[in-house]
Design an enzyme around this catalytic site. Structure first.
Site, short mmCIF file in Angstrom:
data_model
loop_
_atom_site.label_atom_id
_atom_site.label_comp_id
_atom_site.label_asym_id
_atom_site.label_seq_id
_atom_site.Cartn_x
_atom_site.Cartn_y
_atom_site.Cartn_z
N ARG A 38 13.85 4.71 4.84
CA ARG A 38 12.94 5.59 5.39
C ARG A 38 11.88 5.88 4.82
NH1 ARG A 38 13.61 10.11 2.08
NH2 ARG A 38 15.16 9.40 0.69
N CYS A 128 22.20 -9.48 -13.63
CA CYS A 128 21.43 -8.98 -14.85
C CYS A 128 22.05 -9.80 -16.03
CB CYS A 128 21.32 -7.66 -14.90
SG CYS A 128 22.55 -6.68 -14.46
N GLN A 155 27.42 -3.08 -20.80
CA GLN A 155 26.26 -2.94 -19.81
C GLN A 155 25.94 -1.54 -19.69
OE1 GLN A 155 28.37 -6.63 -17.39
NE2 GLN A 155 26.85 -5.62 -16.37
N GLY A 159 22.33 -0.56 -14.73
CA GLY A 159 22.70 -1.95 -13.71
C GLY A 159 23.45 -1.45 -12.70
N HIS A 244 21.28 -4.31 -21.74
CA HIS A 244 22.73 -4.82 -21.88
C HIS A 244 23.06 -5.46 -23.12
CE1 HIS A 244 23.09 -3.50 -17.70
NE2 HIS A 244 23.28 -4.86 -17.20
N ASN A 329 17.95 -4.95 -18.71
CA ASN A 329 18.43 -5.35 -17.24
C ASN A 329 17.80 -5.20 -16.02
OD1 ASN A 329 19.50 -2.78 -18.52
ND2 ASN A 329 19.95 -2.28 -16.35
#
Ligand SMILES: NC(=O)c1ccc[n+]([C@@H]2O[C@H](COP(=O)([O-])OP(=O)(O)OC[C@H]3O[C@@H](n4cnc5c(N)ncnc54)[C@H](OP(=O)(O)O)[C@@H]3O)[C@@H](O)[C@H]2O)c1
Length: 353
Positions: A38, A128, A155, A159, A244, A329
């Site tokens: 939007r 990633c 991680q 992510g 990560h 990441n």
């Protein structure tokens, strides 16, 4: 003539793309066109932008489109990718919708930019956790042929996207009072993530693996062009905001000593080895070594690199290595990789600023 660029998606990755385009002086007409679901005004990387609702006109006369929208049928590249290619743009997609499409090159530029043949205008960027692992594996594969990899990931919440980072930050004040009843947003993760971790990233598949785990298998084999490399993954979400980590066990055909692996990786593009005696250790441990941690990716000299440490031989198999790697990441794992793909196409004359 400066390139005309559109960025679709203004979440964590989209904002990083805008920041990286500016910081690397990408040869483009500033500002890029910015689109999302939007229209509104949005401050991205410290600069105010008008965000348009994504529509076909956003791709007319545009040279490069970076997709950083959500995945799936209602996602940005599924809805708009073909329209952008038909309008004549080269598209680079952060999402997972087309990565395993045989007609779509899946690219880590240091490894396989050659996959972008002249007939390809839609390029996918890997997951990633795959990108940082592939940079490490490819260098060792060229030297000693990899047979098998066992990888466990650590991680960060970013992510998942902006909602996960916000959820962790909201949970922390509650967790500091009590660990027993931490409110959490169940549409993001299946448990509270503050002071916790869980072996569950993306959807479960019928064989008990998660989709994130299988992305690491399928994508790595596609990028390295070798589906004989066996990969056994476990992916884990940890309460880290960005960066990560991956613990990787590698079995090679040819023997590589830890010193040889260190040297190969130290000479690989995009990789920094942090693995030497820690002469500044306040813990009086003469054997202590340096190693990378997720907070290191905040340092400008490391923010764009895959950092590798804890390189050691695995004495339980004939030709085995263990190592640890860390990368941002949102940057090398996503936004930087797509910008580097476009830079590679400029170098090769496919894009002409
Ligand atoms: N986060 C990571 O570490 C990482 C790493 C590698 C790849 N990726 C991939 O990169 C992409 C973006 O991730 P993210 O973490 O930045 O997500 P995010 O923070 O949730 O942001 C998603 C953005 O996409 C926009 N969007 C969603 N559907 C759209 C559509 N149909 N058309 C146009 N815009 C749309 C959203 O618009 P509104 O703002 O209007 O809602 C939002 O700005 C995802 O495909 C993700 O899988 C992420």
């Amino acid at each position: 003539m400066a390139l005309k660029v559109t960025v679709v998606g203004v979440g964590m990755v989209g904002e990083q793309i805008v920041s990286i385009l500016r910081e690397r002086n990408f040869p483009m007409k500033w500002p890029p066109r910015i689109c999302a679901t939007r229209a509104r005004s949005e401050v991205l990387a410290g600069e105010g932008f008008h965000v348009e609702e994504t529509a076909e006109g956003a791709f007319e006369g545009v040279d490069v489109v970076f997709f950083a929208g959500k995945e799936g049928g209602k996602g940005a590249s599924v809805q708009w990718g073909k329209k952008a290619v038909d309008a004549g743009a080269i598209c680079v997609d952060n999402g997972g919708d087309f990565r395993m499409d045989p007609a779509v090159p899946l690219v880590v530029p240091e490894v396989n930019l050659d996959a972008v043949t002249p007939d390809k205008s839609f390029i996918a960027s890997p997951n990633c956790s795959t990108i940082q692992m592939v940079l490490v594996l490819d260098a060792l594969h060229r030297a000693a042929r990899i047979r098998r990899v066992v990888v466990s990931t650590y991680q960060s919440v970013s992510g998942w996207g902006v909602a996960a980072q916000e959820d962790l930050l909201k949970q922390i004040p509650h967790a500091l009072k009590s660990l027993d009843d931490i409110p959490f947003e169940p549409t993001v993760f299946a448990s509270p993530i503050a002071f916790n971790l869980f072996p569950h990233i993306d959807k479960f598949l019928e064989d008990g693996y998660t989709k994130e785990e299988m992305k690491m298998v399928w994508e790595t084999q596609k990028i390295m062009g070798d589906d004989t490399i066996k990969i056994s993954p476990t992916t884990v979400r940890v309460p880290v905001l960005v960066g990560h980590g991956e613990a990787i066990n590698i079995e090679t055909e040819k023997k590589l000593s830890a010193a040889e692996a260190r040297e190969i990786l130290a000479n690989s593009p995009g990789v920094v080895v942090i693995d030497e005696p820690n002469t500044n250790s306040p813990r009086n441990d003469p054997l202590e070594r340096t190693y990378p941690v997720p907070l290191d990716v905040r340092r400008p000299e490391y923010q764009d690199m895959v950092l590798v440490g804890r390189i050691r031989e695995d004495p339980t198999i004939e030709n085995g290595l263990n190592l640890w790697c860390v990368a941002d990441n949102l940057r090398k794992g996503a936004a930087l990789n797509v910008v580097q793909i476009a830079e590679g196409l400029i170098e090769r004359g496919r894009l002409n600023p």
